[in-house]
Design an enzyme around this catalytic site. Structure first.
Site, PDB file in Angstrom:
ATOM      1  N   SER A 136      -0.798  -9.135   5.811  1.00 34.25           N
ATOM      2  CA  SER A 136      -1.924  -9.976   5.406  1.00 34.25           C
ATOM      3  C   SER A 136      -2.906 -10.068   6.560  1.00 34.25           C
ATOM      4  O   SER A 136      -2.511 -10.266   7.707  1.00 34.25           O
ATOM      5  CB  SER A 136      -1.440 -11.383   5.033  1.00 34.25           C
TER       6      SER A 136
ATOM      7  N   THR B 179       0.827  -1.208   0.000  1.00 30.86           N
ATOM      8  CA  THR B 179       0.000   0.000   0.000  1.00 30.86           C
ATOM      9  C   THR B 179       0.862   1.259   0.000  1.00 30.86           C
ATOM     10  O   THR B 179       0.483   2.265  -0.598  1.00 30.86           O
ATOM     11  CB  THR B 179      -0.991   0.024   1.193  1.00 30.86           C
TER      12      THR B 179
ATOM     13  N   PHE C 267      -7.397  -4.255  -2.693  1.00 34.90           N
ATOM     14  CA  PHE C 267      -8.691  -4.421  -3.357  1.00 34.90           C
ATOM     15  C   PHE C 267      -9.789  -4.873  -2.407  1.00 34.90           C
ATOM     16  O   PHE C 267     -10.955  -4.608  -2.605  1.00 34.90           O
ATOM     17  CB  PHE C 267      -8.595  -5.434  -4.497  1.00 34.90           C
TER      18      PHE C 267
ATOM     19  N   HIS D 124      -1.403 -16.201  -5.775  1.00 39.00           N
ATOM     20  CA  HIS D 124      -2.527 -15.659  -6.540  1.00 39.00           C
ATOM     21  C   HIS D 124      -2.102 -15.154  -7.912  1.00 39.00           C
ATOM     22  O   HIS D 124      -2.815 -14.384  -8.545  1.00 39.00           O
ATOM     23  CB  HIS D 124      -3.230 -14.558  -5.734  1.00 39.00           C
TER      24      HIS D 124
ATOM     25  N   ASN E 180       1.128  -6.561  11.014  1.00 43.53           N
ATOM     26  CA  ASN E 180      -0.071  -6.094  10.313  1.00 43.53           C
ATOM     27  C   ASN E 180      -0.710  -4.982  11.133  1.00 43.53           C
ATOM     28  O   ASN E 180      -0.746  -5.049  12.350  1.00 43.53           O
ATOM     29  CB  ASN E 180      -1.058  -7.262  10.125  1.00 43.53           C
TER      30      ASN E 180
ATOM     31  N   CYS F  61      -5.769 -16.691 -27.699  1.00 45.78           N
ATOM     32  CA  CYS F  61      -4.408 -17.198 -27.881  1.00 45.78           C
ATOM     33  C   CYS F  61      -4.134 -17.445 -29.366  1.00 45.78           C
ATOM     34  O   CYS F  61      -4.972 -18.009 -30.077  1.00 45.78           O
ATOM     35  CB  CYS F  61      -4.267 -18.493 -27.088  1.00 45.78           C
TER      36      CYS F  61
ATOM     37  N   GLN G  31       0.832 -13.313  -1.524  1.00 47.97           N
ATOM     38  CA  GLN G  31      -0.530 -13.275  -2.042  1.00 47.97           C
ATOM     39  C   GLN G  31      -0.654 -12.150  -3.073  1.00 47.97           C
ATOM     40  O   GLN G  31      -1.703 -11.993  -3.683  1.00 47.97           O
ATOM     41  CB  GLN G  31      -1.519 -12.988  -0.893  1.00 47.97           C
TER      42      GLN G  31
ATOM     43  N   ILE H 296       4.185  -1.174   8.247  1.00 43.85           N
ATOM     44  CA  ILE H 296       5.173  -2.144   7.765  1.00 43.85           C
ATOM     45  C   ILE H 296       6.482  -1.466   7.354  1.00 43.85           C
ATOM     46  O   ILE H 296       7.570  -1.945   7.672  1.00 43.85           O
ATOM     47  CB  ILE H 296       4.583  -2.946   6.583  1.00 43.85           C
TER      48      ILE H 296
HETATM   49 ZN    ZN Z   1      -3.233 -21.141 -25.893  1.00 48.78          ZN
END
Ligand code: ZN
Length: 253
Positions: free
Chosen positions: A200, A33, A40, A126, A225, A159, A106, A243
């Site tokens: 997190s 951040t 999000f 993710h 956190n 693709c 993440q 942080i």
């Molecule tokens: Zn493909």
């Protein structure tokens, strides 16, 4: 214990880092951040205003794919401008010192790679939003290629190899977790003596299971956190401060 103030938190963390031989960091949105990447999921965050598009909808609907890509392009100035913050640089410094074999994240913003981690040593639970992949054959594409095709055809491209849809290389809601990343995160969590859960809220599963796994396998657990998490009671040290302020003192060369 919960650090009573920032200074004692930094001192206690410093002692634990010094005495650890294998440190595995695990990061969430909070570390990015200060780099301008919004969380999000936070109240007022993008996902509370714009419903995320689930994977099956992306696959089934061309409109959903077009909308998904329009949203991603709208975020591009934010992602393109983001640079590693103090938290990223501190972890990269521990990595260069040889205490961190790899990092679990993440986040999808590529900032750990940008801070100096080898891409192979960033385990992305993710995925990554800074490039695209075909959901059929896995062929990778630059976002600039997707953008060009989108602008030329006014539609999300498929693709060129297999005609399946091309999506950011992220894991969407309803999409299977990446097997290789899950396997590596499991191994890292089981084989460290200090696990740092940073930025997190530890509410998104299965990712939130890794701090618990590390603790159960004998590692010391530190949670950094701003907000309390469900796993604070398990942690050896909880630091509820900024942080960047907490990890800033560990930024080396
Ligand atoms: Zn493909």
């Amino acid at each position: 214990m919960i650090a009573p103030d920032l200074r004692s938190g930094v001192e206690l963390l410093g002692g634990m880092i010094a005495s650890a031989s294998t440190i595995v960091p695990f990061t969430g949105a909070g570390i990015s951040t200060e780099c301008g990447i919004p969380d999000f999921r936070s109240p007022g965050g993008l996902w509370t205003r714009n419903r995320p598009i689930p994977f099956d909808e992306f696959v089934a609907s061309r409109d959903a794919r077009d909308e998904s890509w329009r949203r991603r392009f709208a975020m591009e100035p934010t992602f393109a401008a983001a640079r590693p913050g103090r938290g990223h640089r501190a972890l990269a410094s521990l990595y260069r010192a040889g205490k961190v074999p790899a990092i679990i994240t993440q986040n999808i913003d590529n900032l750990h790679q940008a801070s100096g981690f080898a891409p192979d040593h960033v385990v992305e639970l993710h995925g990554n939003t800074t490039y695209a992949r075909c959901i059929g054959c896995g062929q990778a594409y630059d976002l600039s290629w997707v953008r060009q095709r989108f602008d030329d055809d006014c539609a999300a491209p498929d693709c060129t190899v297999c005609d399946e849809p091309v999506k950011t290389a992220t894991i969407s809601f309803g999409q299977a977790m990446p097997q290789e990343a899950m396997k590596r995160a499991t191994e890292l969590s089981q084989h460290c003596d200090l696990f740092l859960a940073i930025g997190s809220s530890l509410v998104v599963w299965p990712a939130a299971g890794f701090p618990l796994m590390a603790k159960n396998c004998g590692a010391r657990l530190v949670i950094i956190n701003r907000e309390p998490t469900d796993q604070d009671d398990l942690a050896d040290l909880v630091i509820r401060y900024d942080i960047g302020e907490t990890l800033g003192p560990f930024v080396g060369n």
